[in-house]
Design a protein around this motif. Structure first.
Motif, PDB file in Angstrom:
ATOM      1  N   CYS A   1     -81.394 -10.055  54.865  1.00 52.64           N
ATOM      2  CA  CYS A   1     -80.243  -9.819  55.734  1.00 52.64           C
ATOM      3  C   CYS A   1     -79.186  -8.955  55.068  1.00 52.64           C
ATOM      4  O   CYS A   1     -78.236  -8.528  55.727  1.00 52.64           O
ATOM      5  N   LEU A   2     -79.311  -8.721  53.772  1.00 50.80           N
ATOM      6  CA  LEU A   2     -78.355  -7.877  53.055  1.00 50.80           C
ATOM      7  C   LEU A   2     -78.849  -6.449  52.898  1.00 50.80           C
ATOM      8  O   LEU A   2     -78.251  -5.672  52.144  1.00 50.80           O
ATOM      9  N   THR A   3     -79.912  -6.099  53.564  1.00 52.39           N
ATOM     10  CA  THR A   3     -80.420  -4.731  53.487  1.00 52.39           C
ATOM     11  C   THR A   3     -79.355  -3.750  53.987  1.00 52.39           C
ATOM     12  O   THR A   3     -78.822  -3.896  55.078  1.00 52.39           O
ATOM     13  N   GLY A   4     -79.041  -2.761  53.173  1.00 52.56           N
ATOM     14  CA  GLY A   4     -78.031  -1.773  53.529  1.00 52.56           C
ATOM     15  C   GLY A   4     -76.616  -2.166  53.181  1.00 52.56           C
ATOM     16  O   GLY A   4     -75.667  -1.436  53.504  1.00 52.56           O
ATOM     17  N   TYR A   5     -76.447  -3.309  52.493  1.00 55.15           N
ATOM     18  CA  TYR A   5     -75.084  -3.775  52.180  1.00 55.15           C
ATOM     19  C   TYR A   5     -74.363  -2.802  51.248  1.00 55.15           C
ATOM     20  O   TYR A   5     -73.185  -2.505  51.449  1.00 55.15           O
ATOM     21  N   VAL A   6     -75.036  -2.314  50.214  1.00 59.56           N
ATOM     22  CA  VAL A   6     -74.379  -1.441  49.240  1.00 59.56           C
ATOM     23  C   VAL A   6     -73.865  -0.176  49.924  1.00 59.56           C
ATOM     24  O   VAL A   6     -72.731   0.248  49.722  1.00 59.56           O
ATOM     25  N   ASN A   7     -74.706   0.432  50.752  1.00 56.23           N
ATOM     26  CA  ASN A   7     -74.273   1.641  51.463  1.00 56.23           C
ATOM     27  C   ASN A   7     -73.110   1.345  52.398  1.00 56.23           C
ATOM     28  O   ASN A   7     -72.192   2.153  52.556  1.00 56.23           O
ATOM     29  N   ASN A   8     -73.129   0.171  53.021  1.00 50.50           N
ATOM     30  CA  ASN A   8     -72.058  -0.214  53.938  1.00 50.50           C
ATOM     31  C   ASN A   8     -70.737  -0.465  53.213  1.00 50.50           C
ATOM     32  O   ASN A   8     -69.664  -0.231  53.776  1.00 50.50           O
ATOM     33  N   SER A   9     -70.804  -0.948  51.960  1.00 50.69           N
ATOM     34  CA  SER A   9     -69.586  -1.297  51.227  1.00 50.69           C
ATOM     35  C   SER A   9     -68.941  -0.112  50.532  1.00 50.69           C
ATOM     36  O   SER A   9     -67.863  -0.256  49.958  1.00 50.69           O
ATOM     37  N   LEU A  10     -69.568   1.076  50.576  1.00 53.75           N
ATOM     38  CA  LEU A  10     -69.024   2.259  49.928  1.00 53.75           C
ATOM     39  C   LEU A  10     -68.517   3.239  50.976  1.00 53.75           C
ATOM     40  O   LEU A  10     -69.212   3.526  51.963  1.00 53.75           O
ATOM     41  N   SER A  11     -67.341   3.737  50.770  1.00 57.81           N
ATOM     42  CA  SER A  11     -66.750   4.725  51.685  1.00 57.81           C
ATOM     43  C   SER A  11     -67.022   6.146  51.180  1.00 57.81           C
ATOM     44  O   SER A  11     -67.356   6.359  50.007  1.00 57.81           O
ATOM     45  N   PHE A  12     -66.833   7.132  52.084  1.00 54.44           N
ATOM     46  CA  PHE A  12     -67.080   8.543  51.762  1.00 54.44           C
ATOM     47  C   PHE A  12     -65.763   9.248  51.463  1.00 54.44           C
ATOM     48  O   PHE A  12     -64.720   8.942  52.038  1.00 54.44           O
ATOM     49  N   PHE A  13     -65.877  10.266  50.564  1.00 54.17           N
ATOM     50  CA  PHE A  13     -64.726  11.134  50.290  1.00 54.17           C
ATOM     51  C   PHE A  13     -65.232  12.571  50.092  1.00 54.17           C
ATOM     52  O   PHE A  13     -66.270  12.800  49.448  1.00 54.17           O
ATOM     53  N   ASP A  14     -64.491  13.520  50.647  1.00 57.55           N
ATOM     54  CA  ASP A  14     -64.869  14.929  50.562  1.00 57.55           C
ATOM     55  C   ASP A  14     -64.489  15.480  49.189  1.00 57.55           C
ATOM     56  O   ASP A  14     -63.312  15.497  48.816  1.00 57.55           O
ATOM     57  N   LEU A  15     -65.505  15.922  48.427  1.00 60.13           N
ATOM     58  CA  LEU A  15     -65.261  16.407  47.067  1.00 60.13           C
ATOM     59  C   LEU A  15     -64.400  17.658  47.034  1.00 60.13           C
ATOM     60  O   LEU A  15     -63.729  17.940  46.038  1.00 60.13           O
TER      61      LEU A  15
END
Length: 835
Positions: A714-728
């Motif tokens: 049930c935690l599949t994809g949790y790491v990607n979900n917990s990280l936000s994006f920023f434009d370099l």
């Protein structure tokens, strides 16, 4: 009496026992006060004998012996309870049936091997007073008591306690306040006063074949030796030799150590559960496989983009302390603290009954000399003694208390300043470590920053501890406490507050503030608009908290144990080294050997209790982040018991055998720590760990949110979900694309970029809800357990009530029998009832 004579614990006539020792220097000019004091001691009934030191001609010893008549007079005056008949326990039919069951168990035990932790009771003396009814001693009813030998009827500890009472209440000058040996020591008339040890603690002959020479020798062989680390403590013998106050300390320490065993086992199981399931953790697997995910730079100048999978090791280590067993262990430890304190009250009640302290009341304490000197012009009648004594006005007391409290807050602010300095240090050096030439440091610069900060913080802690003791002395003396017990309680509370804040302030910072207010890429918050605030590691802040707790707890325990044993050993070695080479220890009398030992700490047992209470705080307050804390505490306490025993038996002069019924102010402090532990563990789980974000994702945003059954985690994809994006491109580094950072903010392409998402508010609400539910649940369980466990066991309560009844009956029968004997001697008819 044989070992007393062989140890040189008698007067020159070889008959009178030495009960106390006074020491003074011949070069001291205050001989008038000494002469008056010694003359008054002889008038009170004590016998004194002077003898110069063998090694130092300037030192003079005064040996004190209390005769039988004087002993009886003061034993009656002090209401000392003495044994007068063997106990006969009342048994009903139920207890008889239980007795039959116990007989069967005893037969089974004979076939089984003996428990190696149990002491061989045949080696210990028969402490008959523990198995006798006792009553207040009275010379008129001396025929009631069991007096087989006048020399041994009053124990050595009782004799010393009576002599000390006389020393405290004997005048040395004319005047109301010119009383007591303590004042004479303070003004330099005497330099020491102590009861002698019962001979040497070592023997050339083995104890198994020749038996113990004295109780000190027996305590060393069966308690203080390191080889006895797994044995139960001989508490009755400790109480007989050192008194009830020290006996209760070792009883409490042994109880605390024994209660740590289940806590250490459960904590070890939680840790091993993390090890066994570490590789199967979905979060760790996703971090270790994220080779194409780049994290935003964690500092402005020297930090570059890092792959998320570089944090693979840290993620696995974090999982050891932040897994499914964390919440269970936090609840378990909160309940454990309650059970420990509640069952200690039962254990204490049993000891106070066994040691005959149920009806003991502490006598009215004498005033401190400093209090008398300050307020001798202001007198008020004491409602207990009915005598006028110096009185501190309420306005003066409140003013001094406010100044003392202001000093406490100033010292606490000093600690916070020191923590702030360490925080600034971390901000300054983290970029230096990030650009370090050594590749290992460059790759693990966050770990290097935390480790260096922990070591510096530990040095600051130990340095501030030295200042705290002097400040606590100053503030306590500024308050002018009335009695010694008030002074000790005030001083102990200040030392606890200072050292508790000193030890835990940096831990509170890491647990609740580190990485909470950093902002986001492109808009970081900076300290003094210069240093960017430190972020958590991509795997979370819990690893920093574990490192901080582990290093401080481990180093502090090693330092304390070294100082407790090393300092007395060095001091005693130096004292022996100063003795002339031609004089051997064997030719020096026992009282002079005792004089060459170190006196017991001026604070009494405060330092011993303070060390253990601070450790109790470490063990319970942040245990959710460091489940190995009970195990480290258990290992330390096993050493601590034998270290303290060795110190009391071999390195310190014999302390006055004082009486007490509990551990004093420390029990209230322990209860306060137990309450604080529930609150901090709730916040650690909710805020510091990732338990709540994982929980919200699993049931609200994950693949199992809308499915009752799911084939994958049930935690599949949790790491990607917990990280936000920023434009370099917004960083000005000449790079394009996106980097990731730990937060729940909108992506650059959303309508509200870098604003908090709805998931962030869901997680915040879940955290607050968890704190409320956790605290109410645990406090409810704690209160229910405290209600279920009575302070006094039911069978002990019944035994105490029946014993009071039997004592009255026995006193009546003994008095009647005595009257009948007198009638027989005088030739009068004998009546079987009161005439």
């Amino acid at each position: 009496m044989n070992y007393i004579a062989s140890s040189g614990l008698l007067f020159k006539d070889g008959k009178k026992r030495i009960d106390y020792i006074l020491v003074y220097r011949k070069s001291n000019i205050q001989y008038d006060k000494r002469n008056t004091f010694e003359k008054n001691l002889r008038a009170e009934g004590l016998m004194l004998e002077k003898e110069p030191a063998v090694a130092n001609p300037d030192i003079m010893f005064i040996k004190i012996h209390i005769p039988w008549d004087t002993l009886c007079k003061y034993a009656e005056r002090l209401n000392i309870r003495m044994p007068f008949r063997k106990k006969s326990y009342y048994t009903d039919q139920r207890s008889k049936s239980m007795g039959r069951v116990q007989k069967y168990f005893r037969r089974i035990k004979k076939w089984m091997s003996q428990n190696p932790m149990v002491l061989d009771k045949s080696a210990f003396p028969d402490l008959e007073e523990s198995d006798c009814y006792t009553g207040p001693f009275s010379r008129a009813r001396i025929h009631h008591f069991i007096i087989n030998n006048k020399d041994t009827f009053f124990s050595n500890a009782t004799r010393s306690r009576i002599v000390y009472h006389m020393l405290q209440h004997t005048k040395y000058e004319n005047g109301i306040s010119k009383v007591g040996i303590c004042k004479l020591i303070n003004n330099g008339s005497y330099i020491a006063a102590f009861p002698p040890h019962e001979g040497a603690y070592k023997s050339n002959q083995p104890i198994k074949t020749h038996g113990p020479q004295n109780n000190r020798h027996l305590l060393y062989e069966r308690w203080a030796r390191w080889g006895m680390w797994y044995k139960h403590q001989p508490l009755d013998l400790i109480r007989l030799y050192f008194g009830e106050k020290i006996g209760l300390y070792f009883a409490w320490l042994g109880w605390y150590t024994g209660m740590l065993i289940p806590a250490a086992i459960v904590g070890l199981c939680v840790f091993f559960y993390g090890i066994l399931t570490m590789n199967a953790s979905q979060v760790s697997q996703e971090i270790c496989k994220a080779t194409e995910v780049f994290m935003c730079p964690l500092c402005d100048k020297n930090c570059s983009l890092q792959r998320l999978n570089d944090s693979c090791i840290y993620a696995k280590v974090t999982y050891l302390f932040d897994n499914g067993g964390t919440v269970f262990f936090a609840i378990f430890m909160a309940i454990w603290a309650t059970v420990f304190l509640e069952f200690w009250k039962r254990r204490r009640s049993t000891l106070t009954y066994t040691w005959d302290l149920i009806e003991w009341e502490e006598e009215e304490e004498t005033l401190r000399p400093q209090f008398e000197a300050k307020y001798y012009k202001m007198e008020r009648v004491n409602p207990i003694s009915g005598k006028p004594e110096p009185h501190q006005p309420s306005s003066d007391k409140v003013t001094r208390l406010l100044v003392s409290i202001s000093g406490i807050f100033f010292m606490i602010s000093l600690v916070i300043t020191a923590v702030f300095a360490v925080v600034v240090y971390r901000l300054i050096v983290m970029e230096q470590f990030a650009s370090f030439k050594w590749n290992f440091i460059k790759q693990h610069w966050q770990f290097a920053t935390s480790a260096a900060a922990v070591c510096i913080n530990f040095v600051i802690i130990m340095a501030l501890n030295l200042a705290y003791e002097k400040i606590a002395y100053l503030l306590t003396n500024l308050e002018y406490p009335r009695t010694e017990s008030e002074w000790e309680n005030s001083f102990a509370l200040k030392m606890f507050l200072f050292q508790f804040v000193n030890l835990n302030s940096s831990i509170f910072y890491i647990a609740f503030f580190l990485g909470r207010f950093v902002g986001h890429p492109g808009k970081y918050n900076k300290l003094f608009n210069r240093w960017r605030l430190e972020e958590c590691h991509p795997s979370g802040c819990l690893i920093d908290l574990c490192l901080q707790m582990g290093v401080i707890m481990f180093l502090k325990q090693i330092w304390n144990n070294f100082m407790e044993l090393g300092y007395p050993l060095i001091q005693n070695w130096w004292s022996r080294h100063k003795i002339k080479r031609g004089i051997q220890d064997a030719s020096i009398p026992q009282w002079e050997n005792d004089w060459n030992l170190q006196p017991m700490n001026i604070h009494g047992l405060m330092d011993e209790y303070l060390e253990m209470v601070l450790q109790f705080g470490f063990t319970t307050i942040f245990v959710a982040a460091f489940p190995l804390a009970p195990l480290l505490a258990l290992l330390n306490n096993i050493i601590e018991i034998r270290l303290d025993a060795y110190k009391f038996v071999t390195q310190w002069r014999r302390p006055l055998p004082a009486r007490a019924t509990d551990i004093g102010i420390w029990y209230g402090i322990l209860e306060g720590i137990g309450i604080l532990a529930v609150i901090t563990n709730a916040f650690v789980i909710a805020i510091t760990s990732d338990y709540i974000p994982r929980f919200v994702y699993e049931y609200k945003y994950g693949p199992c949110a809308n499915h009752f059954e799911y084939s994958e985690s049930c935690l599949t994809g949790y790491v990607n979900n917990s990280l936000s994006f920023f434009d370099l491109s917004e960083l000005g580094m000449g790079k394009s694309g996106y980097c990731r950072y730990r937060d729940y903010r909108g992506p650059p392409w959303s309508s509200k970029p870098y604003e908090f998402t709805l998931q962030y508010w869901h997680i915040l609400a879940a955290r607050l809800a968890f704190i409320i539910v956790f605290e109410h649940l645990v406090f409810g369980i704690k209160s229910f357990i405290a209600y279920l466990i009575p302070d006094v066991p039911k069978n002990l309560y019944d035994r105490i009530r029946r014993e009071k009844y039997l004592v009255q009956e026995m006193m009546y029968e003994a008095e009647l029998e005595h009257l009948q004997q007198q009638r027989r001697k005088s030739g009068h008819p004998v009546h079987h009832e009161w005439p």
